[in-house]
Design a protein around this motif. Structure first.
Motif, PDB file in Angstrom:
ATOM      1  N   GLU A   1       0.641  -1.266  -0.053  1.00  0.00           N
ATOM      2  CA  GLU A   1      -0.025  -0.088   0.128  1.00  0.00           C
ATOM      3  C   GLU A   1       0.834   1.329  -0.167  1.00  0.00           C
ATOM      4  N   ALA A   2       0.455   2.112  -0.709  1.00  0.00           N
ATOM      5  CA  ALA A   2       1.083   3.628  -0.878  1.00  0.00           C
ATOM      6  C   ALA A   2       0.854   4.208   0.046  1.00  0.00           C
ATOM      7  N   VAL A   3       1.612   5.085   1.056  1.00  0.00           N
ATOM      8  CA  VAL A   3       1.396   5.779   1.869  1.00  0.00           C
ATOM      9  C   VAL A   3       1.973   7.250   1.821  1.00  0.00           C
ATOM     10  N   GLN A   4       1.555   8.243   2.710  1.00  0.00           N
ATOM     11  CA  GLN A   4       2.346   9.497   2.871  1.00  0.00           C
ATOM     12  C   GLN A   4       2.616   9.573   4.559  1.00  0.00           C
ATOM     13  N   LEU A   5       3.590   9.826   5.137  1.00  0.00           N
ATOM     14  CA  LEU A   5       4.070   9.893   6.405  1.00  0.00           C
ATOM     15  C   LEU A   5       4.295  11.378   6.794  1.00  0.00           C
ATOM     16  N   THR A   6       3.597  11.944   7.793  1.00  0.00           N
ATOM     17  CA  THR A   6       3.523  13.136   8.338  1.00  0.00           C
ATOM     18  C   THR A   6       4.317  13.065   9.741  1.00  0.00           C
ATOM     19  N   PHE A   7       5.561  13.545  10.037  1.00  0.00           N
ATOM     20  CA  PHE A   7       6.223  13.534  11.391  1.00  0.00           C
ATOM     21  C   PHE A   7       6.199  14.987  11.881  1.00  0.00           C
ATOM     22  N   ASP A   8       6.210  15.216  12.931  1.00  0.00           N
ATOM     23  CA  ASP A   8       6.308  16.532  13.421  1.00  0.00           C
ATOM     24  C   ASP A   8       7.745  17.146  13.212  1.00  0.00           C
ATOM     25  N   GLY A   9       7.927  18.012  12.462  1.00  0.00           N
ATOM     26  CA  GLY A   9       9.142  19.026  12.266  1.00  0.00           C
ATOM     27  C   GLY A   9       9.781  18.159  10.904  1.00  0.00           C
ATOM     28  N   LEU A  10       9.168  17.376  10.180  1.00  0.00           N
ATOM     29  CA  LEU A  10       9.928  16.732   9.014  1.00  0.00           C
ATOM     30  C   LEU A  10       8.989  17.270   7.945  1.00  0.00           C
ATOM     31  N   ARG A  11       9.379  17.289   6.702  1.00  0.00           N
ATOM     32  CA  ARG A  11       8.619  17.144   5.503  1.00  0.00           C
ATOM     33  C   ARG A  11       7.809  15.877   5.151  1.00  0.00           C
ATOM     34  N   PRO A  12       6.658  16.137   4.598  1.00  0.00           N
ATOM     35  CA  PRO A  12       5.882  14.948   4.347  1.00  0.00           C
ATOM     36  C   PRO A  12       6.761  13.967   3.519  1.00  0.00           C
ATOM     37  N   LEU A  13       6.821  12.598   3.862  1.00  0.00           N
ATOM     38  CA  LEU A  13       7.511  11.564   3.175  1.00  0.00           C
ATOM     39  C   LEU A  13       6.756  10.700   2.597  1.00  0.00           C
ATOM     40  N   ASP A  14       6.823  10.040   1.344  1.00  0.00           N
ATOM     41  CA  ASP A  14       6.147   9.045   0.663  1.00  0.00           C
ATOM     42  C   ASP A  14       6.841   7.857   0.980  1.00  0.00           C
ATOM     43  N   GLY A  15       6.008   6.865   0.931  1.00  0.00           N
ATOM     44  CA  GLY A  15       6.440   5.422   1.239  1.00  0.00           C
ATOM     45  C   GLY A  15       5.720   4.553   0.802  1.00  0.00           C
ATOM     46  N   THR A  16       5.882   2.933   0.948  1.00  0.00           N
ATOM     47  CA  THR A  16       5.356   1.887   0.662  1.00  0.00           C
ATOM     48  C   THR A  16       5.232   0.764   1.669  1.00  0.00           C
ATOM     49  N   VAL A  17       4.189   0.380   1.974  1.00  0.00           N
ATOM     50  CA  VAL A  17       4.311  -0.691   3.190  1.00  0.00           C
ATOM     51  C   VAL A  17       5.004  -2.094   2.643  1.00  0.00           C
ATOM     52  N   ARG A  18       6.224  -2.484   2.857  1.00  0.00           N
ATOM     53  CA  ARG A  18       6.900  -3.729   2.395  1.00  0.00           C
ATOM     54  C   ARG A  18       6.447  -4.831   3.053  1.00  0.00           C
ATOM     55  N   TRP A  19       6.495  -4.836   4.403  1.00  0.00           N
ATOM     56  CA  TRP A  19       5.923  -6.146   5.154  1.00  0.00           C
ATOM     57  C   TRP A  19       4.868  -5.808   6.444  1.00  0.00           C
ATOM     58  N   ILE A  20       4.345  -6.832   6.870  1.00  0.00           N
ATOM     59  CA  ILE A  20       3.420  -6.704   8.150  1.00  0.00           C
ATOM     60  C   ILE A  20       4.051  -8.131   8.746  1.00  0.00           C
ATOM     61  N   ALA A  21       4.285  -7.701  10.082  1.00  0.00           N
ATOM     62  CA  ALA A  21       4.489  -8.906  11.073  1.00  0.00           C
ATOM     63  C   ALA A  21       3.752  -8.729  12.261  1.00  0.00           C
ATOM     64  N   GLY A  22       2.608  -9.435  12.567  1.00  0.00           N
ATOM     65  CA  GLY A  22       1.996  -9.284  13.888  1.00  0.00           C
ATOM     66  C   GLY A  22       1.481  -7.837  13.721  1.00  0.00           C
ATOM     67  N   GLU A  23       1.619  -7.128  14.722  1.00  0.00           N
ATOM     68  CA  GLU A  23       0.987  -5.861  14.979  1.00  0.00           C
ATOM     69  C   GLU A  23       1.851  -4.589  14.479  1.00  0.00           C
ATOM     70  N   THR A  24       2.972  -4.954  13.823  1.00  0.00           N
ATOM     71  CA  THR A  24       4.119  -3.984  13.243  1.00  0.00           C
ATOM     72  C   THR A  24       4.117  -4.033  11.824  1.00  0.00           C
ATOM     73  N   ALA A  25       4.006  -3.042  11.066  1.00  0.00           N
ATOM     74  CA  ALA A  25       4.353  -2.927   9.727  1.00  0.00           C
ATOM     75  C   ALA A  25       5.748  -2.014   9.377  1.00  0.00           C
ATOM     76  N   GLY A  26       6.333  -2.617   8.448  1.00  0.00           N
ATOM     77  CA  GLY A  26       7.497  -1.923   7.824  1.00  0.00           C
ATOM     78  C   GLY A  26       7.328  -1.037   6.566  1.00  0.00           C
ATOM     79  N   ILE A  27       7.395   0.269   6.569  1.00  0.00           N
ATOM     80  CA  ILE A  27       7.290   1.276   5.578  1.00  0.00           C
ATOM     81  C   ILE A  27       8.618   1.676   5.055  1.00  0.00           C
TER      82      ILE A  27
END
Length: 313
Positions: free
Chosen positions: A160-186
């Protein structure tokens, strides 16, 4: 998150104490190395995980619990503490005073050549906005590197394609690469330079009421070595019980949130997940939060169980 990092050692900005690895966990390779001094002996070790309150080492020998130690690892002065647990392959340490984890990372960066100058994986608890389609959800991070971020997996799908917004950083585009249990790697579409990521992490660590360890801006328990939690619990005053959320914990004190107000000095029984709990007395309360002091301090083994609950909950 990225496979190009030069070390498998995890540096943590949380206040967690190191828990023993899961029975089926794979031992890490490519770890930063150090030396552990105990009882007049100096032994080589690998650093699997190091945080502000302690470290988990790869050291193939049995160590007794609660033994004074000195860990020599990239600092002018050794890190002083004691052993928490040992299984003959790994050992957990608790430091006497909080460690400047990013200071160690900065020294490693300074020693590396320009072409190999990369940040290791940094464990932290921080809020990130995850945008997908016309929706946005606030999720908690697990760790971050120059190549990507681990977050709660709630509602996410692989590829899934996503955009991430962290406080103090520019928006970052990314892709969900994997999901293991309750954690996802983007994985980030464009890698973050260490010149951007490191100052951002330092700002999080230095900010008043820092969220790096999951603490709250209005927290009552200010001990820097406190476990920062979000676990369900129960509290009893007299014969009446209330549900609560456990937010912070040391061996001596606990901070929780409940719908009932408790006055200073009130005698309570606090039920904690996994370990049962015990009697406590209210120290102070504010804005729906209560700080209480245990009549009998919790044991190190109890704190380890709660740390494990936090990681798997």
């Amino acid at each position: 998150m990225d496979t190009g990092r030069t070390s498998a050692t995890i540096f943590s900005l949380t206040h967690d104490l190191p828990a023993p690895r899961a029975p089926l966990a794979v031992l890490g390779d490519g770890l930063d190395t150090g030396q552990l001094a105990s009882g007049g002996e100096l032994v080589d070790c690998g650093i699997h995980w190091i945080g502000r309150a302690g470290a988990r080492l790869r050291i193939e020998r049995e160590l007794a619990e609660s033994v004074p130690i000195q860990l020599h690892f990239g600092t002018a002065e050794p890190l002083i503490g004691r052993t928490l647990w040992s299984d003959g392959v790994e050992a957990g340490l608790a430091f006497d005073t909080p460690v400047d984890v990013l200071g160690m990372v900065a020294r490693n960066l300074a020693r590396a050549t320009a072409e190999r100058r990369r940040l290791p994986r940094i464990e932290l608890r921080h809020t990130v906005g995850v945008h997908r389609g016309g929706e946005v959800e606030q999720l908690r991070t697990r760790d971050i590197s120059q190549g990507g971020v681990g977050v709660e997996a709630r509602g996410l799908g692989v590829d899934e394609a996503v955009q991430l917004t962290f406080d103090g950083l520019r928006p970052l585009d990314g892709t969900v690469r994997w999901i293991a249990g309750e954690t996802a790697g983007i994985v980030f579409s464009e890698e973050l330079g260490w010149q951007t990521l490191f100052p951002w992490l330092r700002g999080i660590q230095q900010a008043p009421g820092s969220q790096a360890g999951g603490s709250e801006l209005d927290g009552l328990l200010q001990d820097k070595l406190a476990l920062r939690l979000d676990l369900p619990g129960r509290v009893r005053e007299g014969v009446r019980w209330w549900n609560c959320r456990i937010h912070a914990l040391t061996a001596q004190q606990v901070e929780f949130e409940a719908r009932q107000d408790f006055g200073a000095g009130a005698a309570l029984w606090i039920a904690l997940p996994e370990i049962g709990g015990g009697p406590a007395r209210v120290v102070r309360a504010r804005h729906g939060r209560t700080l209480a002091e245990f009549r009998m301090p919790l044991r190190d083994s109890d704190l380890r169980l709660l740390t494990a609950s936090r990681r798997t909950g």
